[in-house]
Write a protein that holds these residues in place. Structure first.
Motif, PDB file in Angstrom:
ATOM      1  N   ARG A  27       0.837  -1.205   0.000  1.00  0.00           N
ATOM      2  CA  ARG A  27       0.000   0.000   0.000  1.00  0.00           C
ATOM      3  C   ARG A  27       0.877   1.262   0.000  1.00  0.00           C
ATOM      4  O   ARG A  27       0.598   2.224  -0.722  1.00  0.00           O
ATOM      5  N   LEU A  31       2.562   1.713  -3.491  1.00  0.00           N
ATOM      6  CA  LEU A  31       1.579   2.236  -4.452  1.00  0.00           C
ATOM      7  C   LEU A  31       1.282   3.706  -4.180  1.00  0.00           C
ATOM      8  O   LEU A  31       1.092   4.505  -5.107  1.00  0.00           O
ATOM      9  N   GLU A  91       1.658   7.159  -6.564  1.00  0.00           N
ATOM     10  CA  GLU A  91       0.615   8.171  -6.701  1.00  0.00           C
ATOM     11  C   GLU A  91       1.145   9.560  -6.365  1.00  0.00           C
ATOM     12  O   GLU A  91       0.869  10.530  -7.081  1.00  0.00           O
ATOM     13  N   LEU A 114      -5.050  -6.391  -3.171  1.00  0.00           N
ATOM     14  CA  LEU A 114      -4.635  -4.986  -3.192  1.00  0.00           C
ATOM     15  C   LEU A 114      -3.899  -4.686  -4.501  1.00  0.00           C
ATOM     16  O   LEU A 114      -4.114  -3.631  -5.126  1.00  0.00           O
ATOM     17  N   ALA A 115      -3.050  -5.607  -4.938  1.00  0.00           N
ATOM     18  CA  ALA A 115      -2.340  -5.412  -6.200  1.00  0.00           C
ATOM     19  C   ALA A 115      -3.322  -5.381  -7.372  1.00  0.00           C
ATOM     20  O   ALA A 115      -3.225  -4.525  -8.263  1.00  0.00           O
ATOM     21  N   ASP A 137      -6.340  -4.489  -7.386  1.00  0.00           N
ATOM     22  CA  ASP A 137      -7.216  -3.316  -7.308  1.00  0.00           C
ATOM     23  C   ASP A 137      -6.454  -1.995  -7.406  1.00  0.00           C
ATOM     24  O   ASP A 137      -7.035  -0.927  -7.166  1.00  0.00           O
ATOM     25  N   CYS A 138      -5.170  -2.049  -7.759  1.00  0.00           N
ATOM     26  CA  CYS A 138      -4.326  -0.849  -7.635  1.00  0.00           C
ATOM     27  C   CYS A 138      -4.569   0.193  -8.723  1.00  0.00           C
ATOM     28  O   CYS A 138      -4.071   1.312  -8.631  1.00  0.00           O
TER      29      CYS A 138
END
Length: 286
Positions: free
Chosen positions: A91, A94, A98, A146-147, A149-150
C-alpha cells in the motif's frame, strides 16, 4: 535510440538482486529499494527506503517509471509482521507512485503458493481454489487483491519454496536427521532462486514487448516431489546415516503445482528438478 525501460524492485532482496542484474544486462534501468540499499551491487541504482513508511523515500526516482516489482519478504514471522511486509508495504509503495504521479505499465506482486491449502497431493494451477487456513496465506491473498485493485495492470507470481544450495538450510535439516512422513507422501514444491528471477524477467520482457500476460503465474520447477524422496536423495548425497527421533509434520500441505502457464511464455527452468538444483553439493560442503 529508444528510451531504456525502467523498473523499481521494492524489497530488493536476494531474488530481487538476481532479477535486477539480469534486467540490467538486458539494457534496463533498474532501481532497488531496501533499508540497506548501499549494499546493492552495481549497476542496480540504490534507493534507501522503508516500506513501513508512507513517506516517499528521498531517493525515489522522478519521472517515468515503467514497472514496479514488489518483492518484499517478512522479517517478522507473525501475523502483524506479514501484514506489514505484504499488505501495508505494498500500500505504501503504491502510494509513493501516486504521490509522484507515476503510472507504471504493470505492477508485479511476488506472492506464494502458500495461498493454496490443498493437502491431498492433487495438481494445482492458477485457477485452483485458494482457501488458506493460516494467516500466512490469508494475508498474502489480501495483498494480492490490493495489487489487483491498484488501478494498473497487475500480475501475481506465486512462488514455491525458494532455494539455492549456497544457502544450506535444507542440507542442515538433512544433516540433523530430518525424518518426514512417507505414507501418504507429502508433496513439496520448490524453485531455484535463479529460476525465480528468470521467470520474473521473462514476464517483464514479455509485457514490454507487447505480449499478453495473465494476472497470475505459478513459479515452480518441473518436479513437485514427495519430501521424503528429496530427503533420501540429499541424505545419500551428503553421506548422512543418522535419523532424528521425531518425524516432522509438514505445515504447507501436500500438493503438486504446475508451471505450464509460465512455460507457455517460453520460460524454461535452468534447474527443472531438485536433483539439478542441488547437484553441486558434496559431503561436507553446502
Amino acid at each position: 535510440m529508444a528510451t531504456r525501460p525502467s523498473v523499481m524492485i521494492a524489497g530488493c532482496g536476494d531474488v530481487g538482486i538476481r532479477l535486477g542484474l539480469q534486467l540490467s544486462r538486458a539494457g534496463w534501468t533498474v532501481y532497488g529499494l531496501r533499508r540497506q540499499a548501499a549494499s546493492l551491487p552495481v549497476p542496480i541504482l540504490p534507493v534507501r527506503g522503508d516500506l513501513a513508511s508512507s513517506e516517499v523515500p528521498r531517493g525515489w526516482p522522478n519521472g517515468k517509471l515503467d514497472y514496479l516489482v514488489y518483492a518484499a519478504s517478512a522479517s517478522q514471522h507473525d501475523e502483524p509482521g506479514y501484514r506489514q511486509a505484504y499488505v501495508e508495504g505494498l500500500r505504501n509503495a503504491l502510494g509513493w507512485l501516486e504521490q509522484r504521479g507515476q503510472r507504471p505499465q504493470r505492477v508485479f506482486f511476488v506472492s506464494s503458493t502458500g495461498v493454496y491449502a490443498q493437502n491431498g497431493g492433487e495438481w494445482i494451477d492458477e485457477a485452483s481454489a485458494t482457501e488458506p487456513t493460516g494467516y500466512t496465506g490469508q494475508v498474502m491473498l489480501e495483498a494480492e487483491q490490493l495489487a489487483l485493485d491498484c488501478g494498473f495492470p497487475a500480475t501475481r507470481v506465486r512462488m514455491a519454496g525458494l532455494y539455492d544450495p549456497v544457502r544450506p538450510w535444507m542440507q542442515n535439516q538433512v544433516r540433523s536427521g530430518l525424518r518426514v512422513e512417507r505414507d501418504p507422501p507429502q508433496y513439496s514444491n520448490r524453485i531455484h532462486r535463479d529460476d525465480a528471477a528468470a521467470l520474473l524477467a521473462c514476464l517483464l520482457q514479455t509485457d514490454l514487448n507487447g505480449g499478453a500476460l495473465e494476472d497470475c503465474y505459478l513459479g515452480v520447477d518441473d518436479d513437485p516431489a514427495p519430501l521424503h524422496e528429496v530427503v533420501d536423495w540429499l541424505r545419500e548425497r551428503l553421506g548422512v546415516t543418522q535419523w532424528a527421533e521425531q518425524t516432522m509434520t509438514r505445515r504447507a500441505g501436500s500438493k503438486r503445482c504446475s508451471n505450464a502457464r509460465a512455460r507457455a511464455l517460453g520460460w524454461v527452468p535452468q534447474y527443472p528438478s531438485y536433483r539439478n538444483g542441488y547437484a553441486s553439493i558434496r559431503p561436507g560442503k553446502g
